[in-house]
Design a protein around this motif. Structure first.
Motif, PDB file in Angstrom:
ATOM      1  N   ALA A  48     -11.637  15.285  -4.727  1.00 24.33           N
ATOM      2  CA  ALA A  48     -12.947  15.756  -5.173  1.00 24.33           C
ATOM      3  C   ALA A  48     -13.998  15.627  -4.078  1.00 24.33           C
ATOM      4  N   ASP A  49     -15.053  16.447  -4.206  1.00 23.64           N
ATOM      5  CA  ASP A  49     -16.238  16.287  -3.375  1.00 23.64           C
ATOM      6  C   ASP A  49     -17.452  16.270  -4.286  1.00 23.64           C
ATOM      7  N   GLU A  50     -18.649  16.252  -3.711  1.00 25.27           N
ATOM      8  CA  GLU A  50     -19.852  16.098  -4.527  1.00 25.27           C
ATOM      9  C   GLU A  50     -20.088  17.268  -5.473  1.00 25.27           C
ATOM     10  N   LEU A  51     -19.419  18.416  -5.231  1.00 20.09           N
ATOM     11  CA  LEU A  51     -19.575  19.580  -6.100  1.00 20.09           C
ATOM     12  C   LEU A  51     -18.551  19.620  -7.225  1.00 20.09           C
ATOM     13  N   GLY A  87     -27.651  11.186 -18.259  1.00 20.13           N
ATOM     14  CA  GLY A  87     -28.376  11.889 -17.209  1.00 20.13           C
ATOM     15  C   GLY A  87     -29.192  13.019 -17.804  1.00 20.13           C
ATOM     16  N   ALA A  88     -30.178  13.513 -17.037  1.00 17.92           N
ATOM     17  CA  ALA A  88     -31.001  14.630 -17.504  1.00 17.92           C
ATOM     18  C   ALA A  88     -30.099  15.832 -17.761  1.00 17.92           C
ATOM     19  N   LEU A  89     -30.187  16.375 -18.960  1.00 21.41           N
ATOM     20  CA  LEU A  89     -29.258  17.390 -19.422  1.00 21.41           C
ATOM     21  C   LEU A  89     -29.919  18.762 -19.386  1.00 21.41           C
ATOM     22  N   VAL A  90     -29.188  19.761 -18.870  1.00 20.45           N
ATOM     23  CA  VAL A  90     -29.676  21.142 -18.896  1.00 20.45           C
ATOM     24  C   VAL A  90     -29.276  21.810 -20.197  1.00 20.45           C
ATOM     25  N   ASP A  91     -27.967  21.816 -20.495  1.00 22.01           N
ATOM     26  CA  ASP A  91     -27.478  22.491 -21.694  1.00 22.01           C
ATOM     27  C   ASP A  91     -26.045  22.045 -21.960  1.00 22.01           C
ATOM     28  N   VAL A  92     -25.591  22.314 -23.187  1.00 32.31           N
ATOM     29  CA  VAL A  92     -24.256  21.896 -23.620  1.00 32.31           C
ATOM     30  C   VAL A  92     -23.589  23.035 -24.378  1.00 32.31           C
ATOM     31  N   LEU A  93     -22.319  23.247 -24.106  1.00 32.79           N
ATOM     32  CA  LEU A  93     -21.503  24.193 -24.864  1.00 32.79           C
ATOM     33  C   LEU A  93     -20.422  23.414 -25.590  1.00 32.79           C
ATOM     34  N   ARG A  94     -20.226  23.726 -26.880  1.00 24.35           N
ATOM     35  CA  ARG A  94     -19.166  23.117 -27.680  1.00 24.35           C
ATOM     36  C   ARG A  94     -18.359  24.241 -28.310  1.00 24.35           C
ATOM     37  N   HIS A  95     -17.037  24.203 -28.131  1.00 24.01           N
ATOM     38  CA  HIS A  95     -16.223  25.249 -28.744  1.00 24.01           C
ATOM     39  C   HIS A  95     -14.764  24.804 -28.778  1.00 24.01           C
ATOM     40  N   PRO A  96     -13.959  25.443 -29.634  1.00 18.11           N
ATOM     41  CA  PRO A  96     -12.537  25.113 -29.679  1.00 18.11           C
ATOM     42  C   PRO A  96     -11.825  25.675 -28.467  1.00 18.11           C
ATOM     43  N   THR A  97     -10.735  25.064 -28.065  1.00 17.66           N
ATOM     44  CA  THR A  97      -9.942  25.566 -26.947  1.00 17.66           C
ATOM     45  C   THR A  97      -8.478  25.247 -27.201  1.00 17.66           C
ATOM     46  N   GLY A  98      -7.589  25.962 -26.558  1.00 13.46           N
ATOM     47  CA  GLY A  98      -6.167  25.717 -26.737  1.00 13.46           C
ATOM     48  C   GLY A  98      -5.653  26.264 -28.056  1.00 13.46           C
ATOM     49  N   PRO A  99      -4.385  25.992 -28.379  1.00 13.17           N
ATOM     50  CA  PRO A  99      -3.794  26.482 -29.625  1.00 13.17           C
ATOM     51  C   PRO A  99      -4.538  25.955 -30.849  1.00 13.17           C
ATOM     52  N   ALA A 100      -4.721  26.814 -31.832  1.00 14.95           N
ATOM     53  CA  ALA A 100      -5.437  26.407 -33.040  1.00 14.95           C
ATOM     54  C   ALA A 100      -4.749  25.239 -33.735  1.00 14.95           C
ATOM     55  N   SER A 101      -3.440  25.146 -33.594  1.00 17.38           N
ATOM     56  CA  SER A 101      -2.690  24.083 -34.269  1.00 17.38           C
ATOM     57  C   SER A 101      -3.014  22.701 -33.718  1.00 17.38           C
ATOM     58  N   GLN A 102      -3.588  22.619 -32.501  1.00 19.62           N
ATOM     59  CA  GLN A 102      -3.860  21.314 -31.895  1.00 19.62           C
ATOM     60  C   GLN A 102      -5.273  20.814 -32.177  1.00 19.62           C
ATOM     61  N   HIS A 103      -6.166  21.693 -32.566  1.00 18.21           N
ATOM     62  CA  HIS A 103      -7.563  21.348 -32.841  1.00 18.21           C
ATOM     63  C   HIS A 103      -8.176  20.531 -31.697  1.00 18.21           C
ATOM     64  N   VAL A 104      -8.320  21.166 -30.550  1.00 14.68           N
ATOM     65  CA  VAL A 104      -8.978  20.567 -29.393  1.00 14.68           C
ATOM     66  C   VAL A 104     -10.401  21.113 -29.313  1.00 14.68           C
ATOM     67  N   ARG A 105     -11.359  20.226 -29.160  1.00 15.89           N
ATOM     68  CA  ARG A 105     -12.752  20.645 -29.010  1.00 15.89           C
ATOM     69  C   ARG A 105     -13.174  20.425 -27.554  1.00 15.89           C
ATOM     70  N   ARG A 106     -13.769  21.441 -26.949  1.00 16.74           N
ATOM     71  CA  ARG A 106     -14.230  21.348 -25.564  1.00 16.74           C
ATOM     72  C   ARG A 106     -15.735  21.148 -25.543  1.00 16.74           C
ATOM     73  N   ILE A 107     -16.177  20.194 -24.724  1.00  8.26           N
ATOM     74  CA  ILE A 107     -17.599  19.975 -24.485  1.00  8.26           C
ATOM     75  C   ILE A 107     -17.842  20.225 -23.000  1.00  8.26           C
ATOM     76  N   ALA A 109     -20.905  20.106 -20.364  1.00  3.18           N
ATOM     77  CA  ALA A 109     -22.292  19.656 -20.189  1.00  3.18           C
ATOM     78  C   ALA A 109     -22.731  19.888 -18.753  1.00  3.18           C
ATOM     79  N   GLN A 110     -23.848  20.568 -18.601  1.00  4.40           N
ATOM     80  CA  GLN A 110     -24.448  20.768 -17.283  1.00  4.40           C
ATOM     81  C   GLN A 110     -25.629  19.811 -17.151  1.00  4.40           C
ATOM     82  N   PHE A 111     -25.563  18.919 -16.167  1.00  6.53           N
ATOM     83  CA  PHE A 111     -26.660  17.989 -15.910  1.00  6.53           C
ATOM     84  C   PHE A 111     -27.580  18.558 -14.835  1.00  6.53           C
ATOM     85  N   ALA A 112     -28.828  18.132 -14.877  1.00  3.40           N
ATOM     86  CA  ALA A 112     -29.842  18.695 -13.983  1.00  3.40           C
ATOM     87  C   ALA A 112     -29.570  18.393 -12.519  1.00  3.40           C
ATOM     88  N   ASP A 113     -28.835  17.339 -12.225  1.00  4.17           N
ATOM     89  CA  ASP A 113     -28.533  17.011 -10.823  1.00  4.17           C
ATOM     90  C   ASP A 113     -27.328  17.775 -10.291  1.00  4.17           C
TER      91      ASP A 113
END
Length: 300
Positions: A48-51, A87-107, A109-113
């Protein structure tokens, strides 16, 4: 290394990622439903790097599939409520992801920094099943609930969530419009990140993803039957009615051209989102859109 020792060993350029992950570990220790927290991809591989964004998974004390959906959703809400403390928050997206049978929720979050958290909230049994199958070898464990931990007796098996009929698969909702728009802005901020790294193929790929969201939004605005198919539905519905300026979102593999296309895509995405929201009233991700626009147009 794992856990807090692994976090402490991260280089200083990853201080922002360490801050968010440490905050999540702190809260996992206080949340009865949280059973595990893992981080992977570039962070897990030590590349990883700072981005780099934070690709992580939070395991929940819940049965697999629909039986555990209530608890997973409850845990998702608790994470989202805690995000402003990380941290200072810009916005958040919440939605399902992956197969419906697994019920995975994706969050997402974009932080201001500039820090980005991409967190999957899922029944711990799903994580264990994937681990047994040899999946996710680059994931590092940051938190594991004690083996003797018992479920919170105050929490019903379904997490307190009420049931209900799933929406019609062919129905476009305001929530869906918001999700498509948000995913388009995520793709554009990623394109900006890859351009700053000089990774032109990755920037090109993310521009294509942003265009896919534009096509879906435009199809929804037109009233096409299956708007999530994007381009094909726009052409099937009315091939002469295209998003204004869409041709300017195309570029080759040169940095300047990709930068111009990314900036053009921001304008087309905003227009397509607004058009879709007029037909399907939606709470568009204005804060995320403003954040991405400032990154793409730093001199304005």
């Amino acid at each position: 290394m794992e856990g807090r020792a692994w976090l402490a060993a991260l280089p200083e350029e990853l201080a922002a990622q360490r801050r968010v992950l440490t905050g999540l570990v702190d809260r996992c220790e206080a949340w009865p439903l949280a059973t595990s927290l893992l981080v992977g991809c570039s962070l897990g591989r030590g590349a990883a790097d700072e981005l780099s964004d934070i690709d992580a998974a939070l395991g929940v004390d819940a049965p697999r599939g629909e039986a555990g959906a209530g608890r997973v959703t409850t845990m998702e809400a608790m994470v989202v409520a805690a995000l402003p403390e990380l941290g200072a928050l810009v916005d958040v997206l919440r939605h399902p992801t992956g197969p419906a049978s697994q019920h995975v929720r994706r969050i997402f979050a974009q932080f201001a920094d500039g820090t980005q958290l991409d967190l999957a909230v899922v029944a711990d049994a799903e994580i264990e099943a994937r681990h047994r199958a040899g999946g996710a070898p680059d994931f590092v464990s940051l938190y594991q609930a004690p083996a003797s931990a018992e479920p919170d007796p105050r929490m019903p098996a379904d997490g307190g969530a009420s049931g209900g009929e799933p929406p019609d698969a062919y129905t476009v909702t305001g929530e869906q419009v918001r999700e498509w728009a948000f995913l388009g802005w995520i793709a554009l901020i990623d394109a900006d990140k890859y351009l700053r790294r000089g990774s032109l193929w990755e920037a090109h790929s993310r521009l294509q993803e942003a265009r896919h969201r534009i096509w879906a939004l435009w199809a929804a605005a037109q009233g096409a039957m299956y708007p999530w198919h994007g381009l094909s539905q726009v052409l099937d519905y009315d091939p002469g009615d295209l998003p204004p300026g869409i041709e300017s979102t195309v570029a080759g593999l040169d940095s300047a051209g990709l930068r111009r296309a990314a900036r053009a895509s921001a304008g087309v995405l905003a227009a397509a989102s607004e058009a879709a929201a007029r037909r399907h009233p939606a709470d568009l991700p204005a804060a995320m859109a403003d954040y991405v626009a400032r990154a793409l147009f730093p001199d304005l």
